[in-house]
Design an enzyme around this catalytic site. Structure first.
Site, PDB file in Angstrom:
ATOM      1  N   LYS A 268      31.018  32.251  45.480  1.00  0.00           N
ATOM      2  CA  LYS A 268      30.971  33.418  44.593  1.00  0.00           C
ATOM      3  C   LYS A 268      29.852  33.197  43.577  1.00  0.00           C
ATOM      4  CE  LYS A 268      33.529  35.750  40.824  1.00  0.00           C
ATOM      5  NZ  LYS A 268      34.801  35.924  40.106  1.00  0.00           N
ATOM      6  N   ASP A 273      29.783  37.806  34.479  1.00  0.00           N
ATOM      7  CA  ASP A 273      30.914  38.709  34.705  1.00  0.00           C
ATOM      8  C   ASP A 273      31.355  39.308  33.374  1.00  0.00           C
ATOM      9  OD1 ASP A 273      33.117  40.086  35.508  1.00  0.00           O
ATOM     10  OD2 ASP A 273      34.322  38.319  36.057  1.00  0.00           O
ATOM     11  N   LYS A 280      35.625  42.959  29.667  1.00  0.00           N
ATOM     12  CA  LYS A 280      36.417  41.841  29.148  1.00  0.00           C
ATOM     13  C   LYS A 280      36.415  41.849  27.623  1.00  0.00           C
ATOM     14  CE  LYS A 280      35.666  38.515  32.901  1.00  0.00           C
ATOM     15  NZ  LYS A 280      37.069  38.379  33.313  1.00  0.00           N
ATOM     16  N   ASP A 291      30.526  32.085  36.145  1.00  0.00           N
ATOM     17  CA  ASP A 291      31.208  32.762  37.242  1.00  0.00           C
ATOM     18  C   ASP A 291      30.434  32.654  38.565  1.00  0.00           C
ATOM     19  OD1 ASP A 291      33.570  33.997  37.971  1.00  0.00           O
ATOM     20  OD2 ASP A 291      32.842  36.037  37.601  1.00  0.00           O
ATOM     21  N   ASP A 350      36.997  44.431  37.010  1.00  0.00           N
ATOM     22  CA  ASP A 350      36.911  43.008  36.675  1.00  0.00           C
ATOM     23  C   ASP A 350      37.428  42.131  37.821  1.00  0.00           C
ATOM     24  OD1 ASP A 350      36.308  40.815  35.165  1.00  0.00           O
ATOM     25  OD2 ASP A 350      37.996  41.024  33.777  1.00  0.00           O
ATOM     26  N   GLU A 352      36.162  41.586  40.612  1.00  0.00           N
ATOM     27  CA  GLU A 352      34.951  41.806  41.417  1.00  0.00           C
ATOM     28  C   GLU A 352      34.675  40.691  42.424  1.00  0.00           C
ATOM     29  OE1 GLU A 352      34.948  40.308  38.613  1.00  0.00           O
ATOM     30  OE2 GLU A 352      33.683  38.577  39.048  1.00  0.00           O
ATOM     31  N   ARG A 354      36.562  39.125  44.557  1.00  0.00           N
ATOM     32  CA  ARG A 354      37.102  39.380  45.898  1.00  0.00           C
ATOM     33  C   ARG A 354      36.278  40.437  46.633  1.00  0.00           C
ATOM     34  NH1 ARG A 354      42.755  40.836  43.196  1.00  0.00           N
ATOM     35  NH2 ARG A 354      41.830  39.489  41.626  1.00  0.00           N
TER      36      ARG A 354
HETATM   37  N1  BES Z   1      35.736  35.555  36.928  1.00  0.00           N
HETATM   38  C1  BES Z   1      37.011  36.078  36.630  1.00  0.00           C
HETATM   39  C2  BES Z   1      38.109  35.012  36.697  1.00  0.00           C
HETATM   40  C3  BES Z   1      38.146  34.041  35.555  1.00  0.00           C
HETATM   41  C4  BES Z   1      38.638  34.422  34.323  1.00  0.00           C
HETATM   42  C5  BES Z   1      37.736  32.753  35.754  1.00  0.00           C
HETATM   43  C6  BES Z   1      38.679  33.513  33.297  1.00  0.00           C
HETATM   44  C7  BES Z   1      37.803  31.827  34.717  1.00  0.00           C
HETATM   45  C8  BES Z   1      38.258  32.219  33.478  1.00  0.00           C
HETATM   46  C9  BES Z   1      37.385  37.168  37.615  1.00  0.00           C
HETATM   47  O1  BES Z   1      36.345  37.935  38.075  1.00  0.00           O
HETATM   48  C10 BES Z   1      38.317  38.076  36.907  1.00  0.00           C
HETATM   49  O2  BES Z   1      37.909  38.690  35.974  1.00  0.00           O
HETATM   50  N2  BES Z   1      39.570  38.147  37.371  1.00  0.00           N
HETATM   51  C11 BES Z   1      40.544  38.956  36.750  1.00  0.00           C
HETATM   52  C12 BES Z   1      41.338  39.622  37.845  1.00  0.00           C
HETATM   53  C13 BES Z   1      42.270  40.679  37.338  1.00  0.00           C
HETATM   54  C14 BES Z   1      41.482  41.850  36.795  1.00  0.00           C
HETATM   55  C15 BES Z   1      43.160  41.108  38.460  1.00  0.00           C
HETATM   56  C16 BES Z   1      41.427  38.046  35.910  1.00  0.00           C
HETATM   57  O3  BES Z   1      41.725  36.924  36.336  1.00  0.00           O
HETATM   58  O4  BES Z   1      41.764  38.440  34.800  1.00  0.00           O
HETATM   59 ZN    ZN Z   2      34.514  37.042  38.065  1.00  0.00          ZN
HETATM   60 MN    MN Z   3      35.933  39.568  36.762  1.00  0.00          MN
END
Ligand code: BES
Ligand code: ZN
Ligand code: MN
Length: 498
Positions: A268, A273, A280, A291, A350, A352, A354
């Protein structure tokens, strides 16, 4: 740093520093006994007098001890002999590096690999020396304009072993460990760079640079038009909110038999992000430059494998773009068609990772891979589940999952298996498309992986969620390079067992 294996259990080497171990009951490690004799019982006396307890990780530098062949002797505490295993051995090595770096020694001989450490054979013991030294001496390529602290003088490390046979194994271990060290450093460098430097285009250029350094790696970098031609609708949806164009990086390394199915590593590569329209919160948003750690890790792994000339076929695929809230950005409720043909309702922009990974997994099918492993900082939920100690490991294949979990143990880069399946896929139901990109708060790491599993059907596939392990926050903010050690160990072990 130069590493070499040397035969000498007798601590006769005239090194700038001899590093010897002492257990907490005052028992001296093999080389410490020799030096104790040479110095008229100095080490035993230090323990008896309470000046050096031998507690794990404790260090004491003896400058110019009379009688010793080495200019300095560094005592390193090994803790209790009965519990001296892999972790304790690595811990002792970490303290060694920190202490050595503060001395003026240009070369050192480490005698710790002479000690029995759990079930580690001499190759692993030597490999750990190189790995730990490289990892501990890593410096962030910072942009500070203040005077840099002086780099340690140390440039050569000898690892003492008992005999010629052990010497051969140790040399091989050092070769592997140093290669892991360089792959890890590449991965950390890429991830530590600021996101205005480390863009998708930049990652593509660095992958091409790897091909220059290692002609055994062939790299193609696909631009936006080529990605459109592949109909990667999910990937493109994420990229469309940014002014930075996306890239699909495909690097092939053919070290194995011609025509043997390759192992695909997918990373990835979200170089920033922001969350997109589902923006966020500001606290720690800067950390979303990390990310792209999955991308950095698969490129670092590729570097190590190419340096080792490992007889394996490897394909590294990096899907890379920014996730930004521009005027043309994808919106919650948008529906896109993925490369697989499955339609996805994007309920949260967010989620993204996947979206870019599902198209990369579909793309990997053209290589008829023996296994596909994606590496991603995918979910905050994985951090809630496992903390910062274990990466999440999900797989549709028991053997592959076991191989990865054991590689993580051997490499001290552990991963813990989490479930996927129909129950979680049910949480991803959409009234408007084949699947939604979020599945509610419960089991967030598992629903994310289960989303991916819908695109990995009939592949031997595993997913490593490194959200909690790829970087450290707080005062020690920076990339860890994980899971490069796990992946390299997995690949070496595959080669050795087939
Ligand atoms: N890159 C983030 C995951 C992440 C968050 C990694 C904090 C390390 C620290 C990912 O793209 C994301 O934002 N995931 C969301 C998914 C949710 C919207 C279902 C998350 O984990 O909040
Ligand atoms: Zn992300
Ligand atoms: Mn994200």
């Amino acid at each position: 740093m130069e590493f070499k294996a040397i035969i000498d259990a007798k601590a006769r080497n005239e090194a700038g520093c001899a590093v010897v171990g002492v257990y907490d009951d005052g028992n001296l490690g093999k080389a410490a006994q020799q030096i104790d004799k040479q110095t008229g019982g100095l080490i035993g006396k230090l323990h008896a007098d309470g000046d050096f307890s031998g507690k794990l990780g404790e260090v004491l530098l003896l400058p110019a001890p009379a009688g010793a062949a080495a200019a300095r002797v560094l005592l390193v505490g090994l803790g209790a002999r009965a519990s001296f295993g892999r972790k304790q051995y690595r811990r002792a090595l970490q303290s060694t590096v920190q202490a050595l770096a503060k001395t003026g020694a240009r070369d050192a001989v480490v005698y710790l690999a002479l000690e029995q450490a759990g079930d580690l054979d001499v190759e692993y013991r030597a490999r750990n020396v190189a790995e730990v030294f490289c990892a501990q001496l890593y410096k962030i390529p910072d942009l500070k304009t203040s005077a840099k602290p002086k780099a340690p003088r140390l440039s050569s490390v000898g690892v003492a072993v008992a005999d010629a046979r052990a010497c051969k194994a140790a040399a091989q271990g050092l070769r592997i460990g140093a290669a892991v060290g360089r792959g890890l450093a590449l991965s950390r460098d890429l991830a530590n760079l600021p996101p205005n430097v480390c863009t998708p285009t930049y990652l593509g250029t660095r992958a091409q640079g790897l091909s220059k350094d290692f002609p055994s790696i062939k790299t193609k970098v696909l631009d936006e038009n080529a990605i459109k031609a592949l109909k990667m609708g999910a990937f493109l949806a994420v990229a469309q909110g940014s002014d930075q164009p996306p890239r699909l990086i495909v690097s092939e390394y053919h070290g194995g038999k011609k025509g043997a199915p390759p192992i695909c590593l997918i990373g990835k590569g979200i170089t920033f992000d922001s969350g997109g329209i589902s923006l966020k919160d500001p606290p720690a948003m800067d950390e979303m430059k990390f990310d792209m750690s999955g991308a950095a890790a698969v490129l670092g792994t590729l570097r190590t494998i190419a340096e080792l000339k490992l007889p394996v076929n490897l394909v590294v695929i990096v899907a890379t773009c920014e996730n930004m809230p521009g005027g043309g950005a994808v919106k919650p409720a948008d529906i896109v068609t993925s490369m697989s043909g499955q339609t996805v309702e994007i309920l949260n922009t967010d989620a993204e990772g996947r979206l870019i990974l599902c198209d990369a997994i579909t793309y990997s099918r053209r290589f008829k891979p023996a296994a596909v492993i994606d590496v991603a900082t995918l979910t905050g939920a994985c951090i809630i589940a496992l903390g910062n100690h274990f990466s999440g490991l999900m797989s549709n294949d028991e053997t592959l999952a076991d191989e990865l979990a054991s590689a993580g143990i051997r490499a001290d880069d552990r991963a813990w298996r989490l479930p996927i399946g129909e129950e979680y896929v049910d949480q991803l139901k959409s009234n408007f498309a084949d699947i939604a990109n979020i599945g509610g708060r419960e089991g967030g790491a598992c629903t994310a992986a289960s989303f991916l599993s819908k695109f990995a059907k009939d592949l031997q596939w595993a997913h490593l969620d490194v959200a909690g392990t790829a970087w450290l926050g707080g005062a020690q903010k920076g990339s860890t390079g994980r899971p490069v050690p796990l992946l390299v160990d997995f690949l070496i072990n595959r080669v050795n067992s087939t």
